[in-house]
Design an enzyme around this catalytic site. Structure first.
Site, PDB file in Angstrom:
ATOM      1  N   ASP A  62      -3.818  -4.428   3.407  1.00  0.00           N
ATOM      2  CA  ASP A  62      -4.591  -3.219   3.738  1.00  0.00           C
ATOM      3  C   ASP A  62      -5.710  -3.006   4.868  1.00  0.00           C
ATOM      4  O   ASP A  62      -5.496  -2.519   5.817  1.00  0.00           O
ATOM      5  CB  ASP A  62      -4.854  -2.270   2.653  1.00  0.00           C
ATOM      6  CG  ASP A  62      -5.657  -2.979   1.479  1.00  0.00           C
ATOM      7  OD1 ASP A  62      -6.118  -4.227   1.920  1.00  0.00           O
ATOM      8  OD2 ASP A  62      -5.840  -2.479   0.679  1.00  0.00           O
ATOM      9  N   GLU A  86      -8.691   6.093  -2.380  1.00  0.00           N
ATOM     10  CA  GLU A  86      -7.924   5.984  -1.051  1.00  0.00           C
ATOM     11  C   GLU A  86      -7.184   7.143  -0.499  1.00  0.00           C
ATOM     12  O   GLU A  86      -7.144   7.726   0.531  1.00  0.00           O
ATOM     13  CB  GLU A  86      -6.877   4.937  -1.063  1.00  0.00           C
ATOM     14  CG  GLU A  86      -7.735   3.393  -0.617  1.00  0.00           C
ATOM     15  CD  GLU A  86      -8.084   2.871  -2.357  1.00  0.00           C
ATOM     16  OE1 GLU A  86      -8.849   1.959  -2.140  1.00  0.00           O
ATOM     17  OE2 GLU A  86      -7.886   3.536  -3.247  1.00  0.00           O
ATOM     18  N   THR A  92     -14.666   0.034   5.136  1.00  0.00           N
ATOM     19  CA  THR A  92     -13.584   0.226   3.997  1.00  0.00           C
ATOM     20  C   THR A  92     -14.044   0.748   2.810  1.00  0.00           C
ATOM     21  O   THR A  92     -13.124   1.130   1.991  1.00  0.00           O
ATOM     22  CB  THR A  92     -12.830  -1.025   3.938  1.00  0.00           C
ATOM     23  OG1 THR A  92     -11.552  -0.857   3.366  1.00  0.00           O
ATOM     24  CG2 THR A  92     -13.462  -1.995   3.316  1.00  0.00           C
TER      25      THR A  92
END
Length: 898
Positions: A242, A354, A440
């Site tokens: 990812d 997410e 992230t």
């Protein structure tokens, strides 16, 4: 305001009950310190004894977006004073980079911004940056490989090769692990002027790019750090890959290097060509990208719609996000993995952020208030199902609403940040969020770094990529006014066809895998015909690249390596065989398994807030058919093992009997307590320290005889969960519980009854406050994490100690193969002539909307732990006191609900 209150609840409990430990354990109100709790495997690699998540808790969350300037300043002082980076401990390079190094750099970015404004942090002199540089040097030994890919783990004190390092023997790492370094390492180089960090991160990215599969332009999940060979050759946008894609695009945004955008666009074209099957994102094989590698999706791919917004490709972002939202509306949270027909595959949910991240970016892009409603749903579900007195607890099973004693740092670092930004107006912010890019882990790095200390030459190493559509190579950020003029109807028109995709229809007809299976040649050996004792069958397996391993527990494991097959056609036959084996096992699972059950404590002072995950029984009342469940006060039986006639029937009559596991069959215990007049039974594991946190659930089997005479419900609790009830009995004597198929809302439990209100003081004197509204549902613990991927399943029936502890009844749970050329399947081997069953959890291909039967359980009967849980549990007095402060804050909400 709700988001701020929720953040305060989580953060203040971390500071009160856990700091300086790495994480808060919100059910027992204490800190998780690595080495002092049962190991959770790779999960604990993120913990570093005041190096890792404790640092992140303090730096990333308190202020950066939530405008808590004073708290941020205090947190920086605590980090400078308390954090020790010179620990003899092995940590994950990836996790330490994104959490700790990112936290320090993000904290430094905010600190210098505040200092420039002249009101706060005037004393700050780059202390966090000095710590970040020290940590960066401690991570560099991991890069001592011929490829430039880092070792997955490093010892913060001794590095990798040192005799005392206890690491450096690993050969593989995940693509995301090696490819998610460039933002933090480049920022460290740009901040300090020391180029070595950016150089190392670029070298790792260059190597991954060169090793991509040239015909498909896809990368695998895991790679050998020495040879560059792909170990797992399946490819997707979820776990293991990812953030590699995320950092390619964001590296272009932050650093301005065109090569990163070229690489991202090349990969993105391949993703949309092969992996994207709207609204699904399914893993494929890098060498044969038209062949799906699995029939389920993991929750980490929920970040991808947000990345597509950054890319400017809005339509597929809206489609995938809407599909994920429909799954959330069905299960309250996004399961860790779910099938293509939207059933639960892995049931846990560790409060991942997410989906909230993608919701925020879609709202920014479209201006559609629909996404504010989505955010409101997330907030309500967190308060209703995950909130507990000492924070927010991860969900162990979204189907039952049970909890796990875990609150990861990313929950604080990301979830509240994205939710706050979703609802915040521009005037709510004291700085412009557009001047920063998110890592992230949602740490903020300033965009002005692109023109600072450019010690790296922009040599374009991006070569030999496939020519793509010119529209895929826009060199500027897309103008959203041109793409979609902030017209809410634009997004709505895309969402509308997907509105009922989860509940009423399958997303697609037949998969590409099924098409190939239907039209292609059948393998020479069918899974249903396979016998582990047949030499001819073993020879066929060998030809197909499938090897057979006999395990100590009597099962047979099948592992496929395509490179060992006699030919490419034989390798394809082997893949088909493994897929059939998984399908066969999945069918057996559906026939034999029962889902986990729930034990909910409903008496004062719990009132339904505590939910314990329980193992089911293959006999007695089926709680799934009796939705109301069985409710009653608990009583301990004599003898405690329940293996002979009950000597205190007067205490057990019309109550739910508590008994200890061991010395006789489960069915025998059930008959004895039923004869004594009990309305249900709970068997508590006698293995000290066992817990559903670390041991898979199993179902209790009968005794091989007809058990139709047993009509009461029977459930099994591990030692830790059982002790929660026993401690409550010692504290309050009268303890009432509800045995059910899954946790019930308090409104359901107390239907037609007034739920009393209590103000609880430190002396545990309880005063009824009828004039006040009752406590809010949002405190109710409702979820724990589901078993890990590779587990067995079946039922366990107890036997007398002289005859052995347990016997396995049923087949192992299925697990999908890791890849086409590296697949693993375990087969029940109680009878060597019986057909095999796959080890890994692949879903059955049929589309059964609304079917939420579990896809995995485990017959493991023992889970040993040296830690004594009893001695570590926060006193009940402290837990109850914590509830008091929450009551007033939610009085108005409770009135609305009532």
């Amino acid at each position: 305001n709700q988001v701020l209150e929720m953040f305060d609840h989580a953060y203040s409990n971390y500071m009160e009950h856990a700091y300086p430990a790495d994480e808060l354990m919100p059910l027992t109100c204490r800190g998780r310190v690595r080495g002092q709790e049962p190991s959770r495997g790779d999960v604990d690699d993120a913990l570093g004894k005041l190096v890792s998540t404790g640092t992140e808790h303090l730096l990333t969350i308190v202020f950066q977006v939530l405008n808590k300037t004073k708290e941020f300043e205090e947190a920086v002082k605590k980090v400078i004073k308390d954090v020790n980076l010179d620990n003899d401990i092995v940590v994950s390079v990836f996790e330490t980079n994104i959490r700790v190094l990112g936290g320090l750099l993000g904290g430094h970015s905010v600190a210098i911004m505040l200092k420039e404004k002249g009101e706060h942090m005037q004393w700050y002199n780059g202390e966090l940056l000095h710590m970040a540089k020290e940590l960066g040097y401690k991570l560099l030994p991991a890069f001592n490989t011929t490829s430039g890919l880092p070792y997955p783990r490093v010892n913060l004190k001794f590095g990798v090769r040192h005799p005392e390092a206890r690491t450096g023997t690993e050969t593989d790492t995940c693509t995301a692990c090696a490819g998610t370094l460039i933002l933090e390492f480049a920022a460290l180089s740009r901040f300090t002027g020391t180029s070595i960090f950016e150089e190392y991160a670029r070298k790792a990215l260059d190597f991954i790019w060169e090793k991509r599969q040239r015909s498909s332009n896809l990368v695998g999940v895991t790679i050998n750090i020495h040879t560059g060979d792909w170990v797992r050759k399946d490819s997707g946008v979820g776990a293991g890959i990812d953030s590699y894609y995320e950092y390619l695009l964001k590296a272009y945004v932050l650093l301005g290097d065109d090569s990163f955008l070229v690489r991202f666009n090349t990969h993105y074209d391949a993703i949309m060509r092969y992996i994207s099957q709207p609204p699904l994102l399914l893993d494929v094989h890098i060498h044969k990208p038209m062949l799906n590698a699995r029939t389920w999706m993991d929750s980490l791919l929920a970040f991808f719609p947000g990345l597509q917004v950054l890319k400017g490709d809005i339509r597929p972002a809206i489609e995938t996000h809407e599909m994920l939202y429909q799954v959330i509306k069905k299960h309250n949270f996004l399961p860790e993995a779910f099938t293509t027909d939207f059933r639960v595959h892995w049931a846990q949910h560790p409060l991942r952020p997410e989906f909230a991240e993608s919701t925020y970016f879609l709202y920014k892009a479209t201006g559609d208030p629909y996404y504010l409603e989505v955010g409101k749903t997330l907030i309500e579900n967190l308060n209703k199902y995950a909130r507990v007195p000492c924070g927010f607890a991860a969900m162990k099973d979204v189907r039952t609403g049970s909890h796990e004693d875990r609150m990861d740092s990313f929950f604080l670092a990301e979830m509240f940040k994205y939710l706050y930004l979703l609802f915040a107006d521009k005037e709510d912010m004291i700085f412009d969020i557009e001047d920063y890019i998110f890592t992230t882990e949602a740490h903020l790095l300033p965009l002005w770094l692109s023109t600072t200390n450019q010690t790296i030459s922009k040599k374009n190493t991006t070569t030999e990529y496939t020519e793509l559509d010119d529209s895929n190579f826009d060199w500027t950020c897309p103008n959203t006014q041109i793409l979609f003029p902030n017209d809410p109807m634009f997004a709505q028109s895309i969402r509308e066809p997907l509105k009922n995709v989860v509940d009423k229809s399958c997303p697609r007809g037949i998969s590409r895998v099924e098409e190939s299976l239907g039209s292609g040649p059948k393998p020479p050996l069918r899974a249903r015909d396979f016998m582990a004792s047949n030499p001819e069958h073993l020879e066929i397996l060998k030809k197909m690249g499938v090897s057979l391993i006999h395990l100590k527990d009597g099962r047979v494991q099948l592992v496929q390596h395509a490179v060992q097959a006699a030919s490419s056609l034989d390798a394809e036959d082997g893949l088909r065989f493994m897929q059939e084996m998984i399908e066969l096992s999945s069918q057996q699972q559906k026939e034999q398994q029962l889902p986990p059950r729930a034990v909910q404590i409903v008496s004062h002072p719990f009132f339904g807030r505590v939910v314990l995950t329980a193992g089911p029984a293959q006999f007695g009342m089926d709680l799934s058919k009796h939705k109301a469940g069985t409710r009653g006060f608990v009583a301990t039986i004599k003898p405690y093992n329940g293996c002979s006639e009950i000597t205190n029937p007067e205490a057990v009559k019309e109550k739910i009997a508590l008994m200890q596991r061991g010395q006789c069959m489960f069915a025998e215990k059930a008959r004895n307590i039923q004869k004594a007049g009990a309305i249900g039974g709970i068997v508590i594991d006698d293995n000290e320290g066992s817990s559903s946190d670390t041991a898979p659930l199993f179902q209790m089997a009968g005794d091989g005889k007809n058990t139709d005479d047993i009509t009461i419900p029977m459930l099994f609790l591990f030692n830790k969960e059982g002790n929660i009830i026993l401690d409550a009995i010692r504290e309050y004597e009268a303890v009432e519980v509800l045995l059910s198929d899954k946790a019930k809302d308090r409104a359901t439990i107390f239907k037609g009854k007034m739920i009393p209100n209590y103000i609880i003081d430190s002396n545990l004197e309880i005063e009824n406050m009828d004039q006040k509204s009752s406590e809010n549902d949002s405190h109710k613990p409702t979820s724990e994490e589901a078993p890990s991927e590779s587990q067995d399943a079946g039922a366990v029936s107890e036997e007398p100690e002289g005859g052995g502890e347990s016997s396995v009844v049923g087949d192992p749970a299925p697990l999908s193969p890791a890849s086409a050329d590296s697949a693993s399947v375990s087969v029940a081997d109680a009878d060597p002539h019986a057909p095999g069953a796959a080890e890994a959890g692949a879903p059955e291909p049929a589309c059964t909307p609304g079917d939420s039967q579990p896809q995995e359980q485990n017959t493991q009967t023992e889970a040993s732990s040296k830690a004594h849980w009893d001695s570590k549990v926060q006193p009940m007095e402290s837990i109850l006191a914590d509830w008091n402060e929450d009551i007033e804050a939610f009085e108005m909400m409770e009135k609305d609900e009532l």
